[in-house]
Design a protein around this motif. Structure first.
Motif, PDB file in Angstrom:
ATOM      1  N   ARG A 117      25.716 -18.189 -14.259  1.00 38.01           N
ATOM      2  CA  ARG A 117      26.414 -19.342 -13.680  1.00 38.01           C
ATOM      3  C   ARG A 117      25.398 -20.345 -13.151  1.00 38.01           C
ATOM      4  N   PRO A 118      25.576 -21.629 -13.489  1.00 39.76           N
ATOM      5  CA  PRO A 118      24.597 -22.644 -13.100  1.00 39.76           C
ATOM      6  C   PRO A 118      24.791 -23.155 -11.671  1.00 39.76           C
ATOM      7  N   CYS A 119      23.691 -23.677 -11.136  1.00 44.52           N
ATOM      8  CA  CYS A 119      23.704 -24.351  -9.840  1.00 44.52           C
ATOM      9  C   CYS A 119      22.505 -25.284  -9.804  1.00 44.52           C
ATOM     10  N   ARG A 120      22.518 -26.208  -8.847  1.00 40.27           N
ATOM     11  CA  ARG A 120      21.454 -27.213  -8.781  1.00 40.27           C
ATOM     12  C   ARG A 120      21.100 -27.492  -7.331  1.00 40.27           C
ATOM     13  N   ARG A 121      19.855 -27.877  -7.129  1.00 43.98           N
ATOM     14  CA  ARG A 121      19.469 -28.437  -5.835  1.00 43.98           C
ATOM     15  C   ARG A 121      19.631 -29.943  -5.921  1.00 43.98           C
ATOM     16  N   SER A 122      19.773 -30.570  -4.785  1.00 46.25           N
ATOM     17  CA  SER A 122      19.990 -32.020  -4.773  1.00 46.25           C
ATOM     18  C   SER A 122      18.799 -32.799  -5.326  1.00 46.25           C
ATOM     19  N   ASN A 123      17.633 -32.155  -5.433  1.00 43.23           N
ATOM     20  CA  ASN A 123      16.462 -32.841  -6.001  1.00 43.23           C
ATOM     21  C   ASN A 123      16.434 -32.753  -7.529  1.00 43.23           C
ATOM     22  N   GLY A 124      17.463 -32.131  -8.125  1.00 34.34           N
ATOM     23  CA  GLY A 124      17.561 -32.044  -9.576  1.00 34.34           C
ATOM     24  C   GLY A 124      17.120 -30.720 -10.171  1.00 34.34           C
ATOM     25  N   THR A 128       9.388 -24.288  -7.882  1.00 33.75           N
ATOM     26  CA  THR A 128      10.201 -23.806  -9.004  1.00 33.75           C
ATOM     27  C   THR A 128       9.365 -23.374 -10.203  1.00 33.75           C
ATOM     28  N   TRP A 129       8.116 -23.790 -10.261  1.00 34.95           N
ATOM     29  CA  TRP A 129       7.241 -23.370 -11.362  1.00 34.95           C
ATOM     30  C   TRP A 129       7.063 -21.849 -11.396  1.00 34.95           C
ATOM     31  N   VAL A 130       7.309 -21.164 -10.284  1.00 37.88           N
ATOM     32  CA  VAL A 130       7.147 -19.701 -10.285  1.00 37.88           C
ATOM     33  C   VAL A 130       8.166 -19.022 -11.189  1.00 37.88           C
ATOM     34  N   LEU A 131       9.165 -19.763 -11.632  1.00 36.56           N
ATOM     35  CA  LEU A 131      10.137 -19.203 -12.573  1.00 36.56           C
ATOM     36  C   LEU A 131       9.626 -19.250 -14.013  1.00 36.56           C
ATOM     37  N   ARG A 132       8.515 -19.936 -14.225  1.00 38.16           N
ATOM     38  CA  ARG A 132       7.950 -20.077 -15.573  1.00 38.16           C
ATOM     39  C   ARG A 132       6.622 -19.354 -15.755  1.00 38.16           C
ATOM     40  N   GLU A 133       5.913 -19.111 -14.660  1.00 38.87           N
ATOM     41  CA  GLU A 133       4.584 -18.506 -14.769  1.00 38.87           C
ATOM     42  C   GLU A 133       4.277 -17.644 -13.548  1.00 38.87           C
ATOM     43  N   ALA A 134       3.271 -16.812 -13.688  1.00 40.63           N
ATOM     44  CA  ALA A 134       2.860 -15.945 -12.581  1.00 40.63           C
ATOM     45  C   ALA A 134       2.279 -16.780 -11.451  1.00 40.63           C
ATOM     46  N   CYS A 135       2.510 -16.343 -10.240  1.00 37.87           N
ATOM     47  CA  CYS A 135       1.957 -17.025  -9.072  1.00 37.87           C
ATOM     48  C   CYS A 135       0.491 -16.614  -8.918  1.00 37.87           C
ATOM     49  N   PRO A 136      -0.438 -17.553  -8.955  1.00 38.36           N
ATOM     50  CA  PRO A 136      -1.851 -17.195  -8.842  1.00 38.36           C
ATOM     51  C   PRO A 136      -2.233 -16.693  -7.444  1.00 38.36           C
ATOM     52  N   GLU A 137      -1.432 -17.015  -6.447  1.00 38.64           N
ATOM     53  CA  GLU A 137      -1.746 -16.582  -5.080  1.00 38.64           C
ATOM     54  C   GLU A 137      -1.344 -15.133  -4.830  1.00 38.64           C
ATOM     55  N   CYS A 138      -0.116 -14.775  -5.198  1.00 32.05           N
ATOM     56  CA  CYS A 138       0.364 -13.415  -4.897  1.00 32.05           C
ATOM     57  C   CYS A 138       0.391 -12.517  -6.130  1.00 32.05           C
ATOM     58  N   GLY A 139       0.270 -13.099  -7.325  1.00 34.62           N
ATOM     59  CA  GLY A 139       0.254 -12.327  -8.557  1.00 34.62           C
ATOM     60  C   GLY A 139       1.619 -11.959  -9.103  1.00 34.62           C
ATOM     61  N   PHE A 140       2.682 -12.357  -8.434  1.00 34.05           N
ATOM     62  CA  PHE A 140       4.034 -11.980  -8.847  1.00 34.05           C
ATOM     63  C   PHE A 140       4.530 -12.874  -9.967  1.00 34.05           C
ATOM     64  N   THR A 141       5.220 -12.273 -10.940  1.00 33.06           N
ATOM     65  CA  THR A 141       5.839 -13.007 -12.036  1.00 33.06           C
ATOM     66  C   THR A 141       7.351 -12.899 -11.868  1.00 33.06           C
TER      67      THR A 141
END
Length: 172
Positions: A140-147, A11-24
């Motif tokens: 619209r919000p949603c959640r995974r069971s892990n929070g 889920t961190w990819v929603l906050r920062e660029a992915c260092p592996e693939c470069g996608f933001t």
């Protein structure tokens, strides 16, 4: 060969660029995700048309066919989730075990051309679902069971990263 399970919380990819693939992922407007993914079946078809598409490049690493099957199933799961988030207030989703799905779906024995066709169909379906999200539907919000908390929009961004990342993994 056994694949090493991926236990990272991506889920961190929603906050920062992915260092592996470069996608933001956060830079991709959710309203544009459908158009972006519609370009991917041709890229996956090229990858899956390679002579070695069903060969694992090394121990513990999926073959391009296995990655494509994962992306196909990921789109199927996210299609259900995006539909549900439009129908139910703040739904909670069970975590999806991608490694179990790979075993249950016997990804390693799949025919690359069949996976390419199925992936194109899954992308077409999810793109239509994304096209149907109304303006305020993206928040619209949603959640995974892990929070982990998402909106329909961040769920679309997260999903797009998964596909882009795996295309990167297979040099697609």
């Amino acid at each position: 060969m056994t694949i090493t399970p991926d236990t990272k919380d991506w889920t961190w990819v929603l906050r920062e660029a992915c260092p592996e693939c470069g996608f933001t992922a956060a830079a991709a407007p959710p309203q544009d995700v459908a158009d972006r993914i519609r370009q991917h079946p041709a890229r996956w078809a090229r990858v899956l048309g390679r002579a070695d598409a069903a060969v694992r490049p090394s121990r513990g690493v999926w073959s391009p066919t296995e990655y494509a099957a994962h992306v196909r199933d990921m789109y199927r799961v996210f299609d259900e989730r995006l539909r549900l988030v439009q129908e139910v207030d703040d739904p909670e989703f069970a975590d999806w075990d991608q490694d179990e799905a790979a075993i249950a779906g016997d990804y390693a024995s799949l025919v690359p051309e069949d996976v390419a066709d199925d992936l194109a169909t899954a992308i077409g379906r999810i793109a239509a679902t994304l096209d149907a999200v109304p303006g305020q539907g993206w928040v619209r919000p949603c959640r995974r069971s892990n929070g982990s908390v998402f909106t329909a929009g961040s769920l679309a961004q997260y999903m797009l990263h998964d596909d882009v990342h795996h295309l990167h993994d297979v040099a697609g």
